[in-house]
Design an enzyme around this catalytic site. Structure first.
Site, PDB file in Angstrom:
ATOM      1  N   THR B 202       0.855  -1.191   0.000  1.00  0.00           N
ATOM      2  CA  THR B 202       0.000   0.000   0.000  1.00  0.00           C
ATOM      3  C   THR B 202       0.890   1.239   0.000  1.00  0.00           C
ATOM      4  O   THR B 202       2.085   1.162   0.285  1.00  0.00           O
ATOM      5  CB  THR B 202      -0.886   0.026   1.255  1.00  0.00           C
ATOM      6  OG1 THR B 202      -0.027   0.052   2.394  1.00  0.00           O
ATOM      7  CG2 THR B 202      -1.765  -1.207   1.316  1.00  0.00           C
ATOM      8  N   GLU B 345      -5.700  -3.714  -1.114  1.00  0.00           N
ATOM      9  CA  GLU B 345      -6.108  -4.847  -0.263  1.00  0.00           C
ATOM     10  C   GLU B 345      -7.209  -5.691  -0.910  1.00  0.00           C
ATOM     11  O   GLU B 345      -7.530  -6.774  -0.426  1.00  0.00           O
ATOM     12  CB  GLU B 345      -6.631  -4.322   1.081  1.00  0.00           C
ATOM     13  CG  GLU B 345      -5.571  -3.796   2.032  1.00  0.00           C
ATOM     14  CD  GLU B 345      -5.242  -2.320   1.795  1.00  0.00           C
ATOM     15  OE1 GLU B 345      -5.551  -1.817   0.689  1.00  0.00           O
ATOM     16  OE2 GLU B 345      -4.695  -1.689   2.701  1.00  0.00           O
ATOM     17  N   LYS B 455     -14.351  17.971  11.498  1.00  0.00           N
ATOM     18  CA  LYS B 455     -15.299  18.106  12.604  1.00  0.00           C
ATOM     19  C   LYS B 455     -15.338  19.561  13.034  1.00  0.00           C
ATOM     20  O   LYS B 455     -14.373  20.089  13.567  1.00  0.00           O
ATOM     21  CB  LYS B 455     -14.884  17.209  13.779  1.00  0.00           C
ATOM     22  CG  LYS B 455     -15.961  17.154  14.856  1.00  0.00           C
ATOM     23  CD  LYS B 455     -16.034  15.777  15.518  1.00  0.00           C
ATOM     24  CE  LYS B 455     -17.378  15.577  16.185  1.00  0.00           C
ATOM     25  NZ  LYS B 455     -17.486  14.278  16.846  1.00  0.00           N
ATOM     26  N   TRP B 460     -20.108  17.149  11.421  1.00  0.00           N
ATOM     27  CA  TRP B 460     -19.168  16.683  10.408  1.00  0.00           C
ATOM     28  C   TRP B 460     -19.333  17.457   9.105  1.00  0.00           C
ATOM     29  O   TRP B 460     -20.451  17.726   8.671  1.00  0.00           O
ATOM     30  CB  TRP B 460     -19.388  15.199  10.110  1.00  0.00           C
ATOM     31  CG  TRP B 460     -19.021  14.307  11.255  1.00  0.00           C
ATOM     32  CD1 TRP B 460     -19.884  13.628  12.074  1.00  0.00           C
ATOM     33  CD2 TRP B 460     -17.715  14.010  11.721  1.00  0.00           C
ATOM     34  NE1 TRP B 460     -19.202  12.919  13.020  1.00  0.00           N
ATOM     35  CE2 TRP B 460     -17.851  13.130  12.829  1.00  0.00           C
ATOM     36  CE3 TRP B 460     -16.427  14.388  11.345  1.00  0.00           C
ATOM     37  CZ2 TRP B 460     -16.771  12.629  13.547  1.00  0.00           C
ATOM     38  CZ3 TRP B 460     -15.338  13.887  12.043  1.00  0.00           C
ATOM     39  CH2 TRP B 460     -15.512  13.014  13.138  1.00  0.00           C
TER      40      TRP B 460
END
Lengths: 553, 553
Positions: B202, B345, B455, B460
């Protein structure tokens, strides 16, 4: 599982190691729950009966799962079905395997002897029967003592329902049970992907019928094969109609494939009437349909009367498609019939015909010849031809003829509770008993069944090639060529022909018609006209019945 | 195997039994040998270098297999590649796994520190390097002491080749060895399907890069996923061009998928020049291409100058595709860019976007909104969203936002030689770190990376929604929104914007443009204009680099 999945499966000592992927099984439960999550709204139509959705099918399946538990059907037990293509049959296709029972779909056209043999050999614990088919199965019921329950699938046949404690009603049964609330998929471990999920018996032209025992793994891989673009390529935009019965070799994987793809599903029910089938294809805008050649033959005369413009792909399998028949479809509706070569032992799809990019510039005649071939193997399937005498692999040159053998993860490696070592090679390939060529592009062309080849004067005559030649005559509806013992040549070909109604074509005219197509010494010694040819329980031409009748005559 | 396959695997005691299918492994060797048997004539084009066939690729692969043996590369060892998309890289994609070695494709854009970390962590035994990339890797060579050989893949870069006994020439190496003559597939048993076949790291935006270790099984199943009609649907009639690098998450499975399907393959080589790529798509009549959004953005202005009429499907992945960009493609060449959601993945394809039958009657605007979603999971992949705090699964109502988790046979269950339990749930699902919704049709919509969510005042703010709003302005080429610490609100959004050359659009004009699209308190406190945004080694926008620069400023 979580711990197992995160352990580094590395054997440092040998240097070899496994990948670190999640140990997720291939299971039919995924098909069901995928349809619930993604395709709940898509239609499942049972002709003349009802139009429901995959959500409804899933609810029925979940009730049926609980009902099977309440009937005490053990895990691993065989759940028989004796039914046409309907929504309830689809629920059985799902409920049996997702609860780790084994779906045993029984051919409804079997003789009582074969029926009883198969149900007893499979040890079916419960059998689900279309109401309209009860009269066929009930006379045998006491000779199938291990079946504890006979569950009647309602239809409008009006057939009498026996007053017998073993007889239950499907709708009442599942209405009385709550749906299984959880995830079936979560009940499967990696090892469970090898669990038996389905059982089909071969038609048993030689010896008793033999059972082929599919697994969840083989079924899911086969299913992915039916989704592969360029082969059948089932997708969400398809409307799939399995005319091929659900009791015949998993209906070629079309029900599972359609559901995994999210395609709409059209189930024609019990009627094989050409007008019924064509009307259904027109009204439901069917894109993909599959049927045996005799059905395609029966539909051909009426093709032009229906709007089949939605159709993109027609599958034919079970026996060879005469090029003339396929061309009739191509000329009338723009879609030929594509060969699907397979066997019950192969789940059943092994190869798909049709042209590929290399044929784009070919002449029309060349393209017809390509479409006459059985095609290229589906991904994961391997084909080879071997010399019948030496067992050595033969070249892929389109000329060498040998026995076709097949390997792959959805190909049988044995039969259910019967020794059939003869059917497999030492290296585990299935011997198909078909004679074939394979060309440099991997195209399979069946030449003949090994036992149908005619040996005349020390040379081989292909009954299939003769049949193709006869079938190209416009008046020939059906034809079979078999060998007649001959004192001088050992064997000589005889043709059995069904002409279309009212035709006055003579044997001489037919022989004249085929003379340019075959070697002169191949011309049959006799042409016998019949009103119909004998069929096996799966609707295939029965050459053994013809041979028997010849011996009697 | 034959004996094993014919044993009745029936445990009568428990009533449970396995199917009787052939124990055939899923292995990459099948892809190679299938292409040899069916698609030998199909082209593999390396731009600017050569036009060969799958037969040639197979011959090269078979020589390379023998060469790896002669170099003493152990079974299970990692074979590194540091290379662009070329025929020789394809041979490495095949030769390593079919000989039971592990292909480790290394990102060529890594920092020297990450490069050295990865090669050492993987313990690559041999690394194959494009000649033109030698200058990037050679300065690090003595810090990667376990690599015994550096094999140079020829190109016309003219880069200096070090005089070093560890350095070999690819073409000389394989010319000196006979092709492996037998069947690689026959060397695999059922258990071998779990052998590691490939390794990708990754990009390591948090902590060191982590290795994902694929197996033959996961690769073949993923490959069948890329063939599924209605998703990517690779078929023999396709001409597939992976613009996405072969060192990046298996080039999304396109090389293996194309080869299994028998599609022609067009490899663009080292150049990412828009004119080069578009010319190649035109000349080779490319039907399917895949690239990250930044590449599609770079091609967009020149689209109209090329004949892309053969194109049927364009894949975008790696990060979200702005609807405006996809619509530009749809308006200009008739083909939108389809979202492919995935991760290293996940092999990497998890979901495919685009419309389905239920959207046929939707308005153009509704269809744009559907195409903006990440789409439906590919068969065998399961998605769910869970509450970040409680870990409980959230409803599939298109509104509830939770962490996206994923399960499936080609999804990582762990990382290579590193403990990363945090990345997996107790029931073995991968935690993606993405916030998403899933609707009743199973459509996935990514809301934000968990760590990119802003935030503000206890509520949010989605950086992705703000970026989409900015990107809909015609002058905005690139945009990133990140959080700036704020004493009053805790965090407030700041937008970093790249305008197209010559644009004089002001920050106020941009804020005015997005005002109708978002809540008023979402409007960023500041718009910072930049000439380019920082990227990761895989070409993705690097928000962490932006954050770092902000902290420095």
């Amino acid at each position: 599982m979580p711990d197992q999945s995160r352990v580094a499966i590395v054997s440092e000592g040998t240097g070899v190691m496994d990948g670190l992927m999640q140990p997720r099984p291939l299971t039919i439960a995924h098909i069901l729950e995928r349809a619930e999550r993604l395709y709940a709204h898509k239609p499942v139509v049972t002709a003349g009966a009802e139009r429901v959705t995959y959500a409804d099918v899933a609810r029925g399946t979940r009730r049926l799962a609980t009902a099977l538990d309440s009937l005490g059907v053990p895990v691993g037990a065989r759940v028989g079905t004796f039914a046409s293509n309907t929504r309830r049959h689809l629920e059985l296709y799902l409920a049996a395997p997702v609860t780790k029972r084994v779906l045993h779909s029984i051919n409804i056209r079997l003789s009582p002897e074969h029926l009883e043999y198969i149900v007893n050999h499979a040890e079916d614990d419960v059998v689900f029967v279309d109401r309209g088919l009860l009269p066929r199965i009930w006379p045998s019921v006491d000779r199938m003592p291990k079946v504890r329950y006979w569950v009647v699938l309602p239809d409008d046949s009006g057939a009498a329902i026996p007053a017998d404690p073993r007889v239950l009603d499907y709708d009442e049964l599942i209405a009385g049970h709550d749906p299984f609330p959880g995830s079936f998929e979560d009940t499967f471990t990696l090892a469970d992907e090898n669990l038996a999920s389905g059982l089909c018996y071969t038609s048993g032209t030689t010896g008793p019928p033999k059972g082929v025992l599919y697994s969840h793994r083989s079924t899911i891989l086969h299913c992915l094969g039916t989704l592969a673009a360029g082969f059948i390529g089932l997708s969400e935009s398809d409307v799939v109609m399995p005319i091929v019965p659900m009791f015949h070799a998993n209906a070629w994987g079309l029900p599972y494939g359609a559901m995994m793809a999210g395609a709409a599903l059209v189930l024609p029910g019990a009627s094989a009437d050409p007008g019924h089938l064509l009307r259904l294809m027109e009204t439901e805008r069917v894109t993909v349909a599959g049927a045996v050649p005799t059905v395609w033959t029966s539909l051909a005369p009426e093709l032009g009367a229906y709007d089949l413009s939605a159709t993109r792909f027609l599958l034919g399998g079970g026996s060879a498609i005469a090029p003339a028949l396929s061309e009739t479809y191509r000329a009338t509706i723009g879609v030929p019939i594509t060969h699907s070569w397979g066997m019950t032992e192969i789940s059943p799809v092994g190869a798909i015909g049709g042209t590929r990019t290399q044929h784009r510039d070919a002449t029309a005649a060349e393209q017809v010849a390509v479409r006459a071939a059985q095609g290229q193997p589906v991904p994961l399937v391997n084909l080879r031809i071997v010399d019948v005498d030496t067992g050595r692999e033969l070249p892929r040159d389109g000329r060498a003829v040998g026995e076709l053998q097949v390997a792959g993860p959805w190909v049988a490696g044995g039969y259910f509770r019967v020794d059939a070592s003869d059917s497999f090679t030492d290296d585990g390939w299935l011997r198909t008993g078909d004679l074939a060529t394979i060309d440099a592009d991997g195209y399979l062309r069946l030449v003949d069944r090994m036992k149908d080849l005619i040996k005349s004067g020390g040379e081989w005559i292909s009954s299939v090639e003769l049949e193709t030649a006869f079938a190209s005559h416009p008046d020939v509806v059906e034809v079979a060529v078999i060998a007649r013992p001959d004192p001088r040549w050992m064997e000589r070909p005889v043709a059995y022909v069904v002409l279309r109604d009212g035709s006055a074509t003579t044997a001489d005219e037919l022989l004249q018609h085929i003379t340019p197509m075959v070697a002169k010494w191949w011309l049959p010694d006799e042409v016998v006209f019949m009103t119909a040819l004998p069929k096996t329980g799966t609707g295939k031409l029965s050459k053994s019945a013809l041979r028997d009748s010849m011996h009697i005559a």
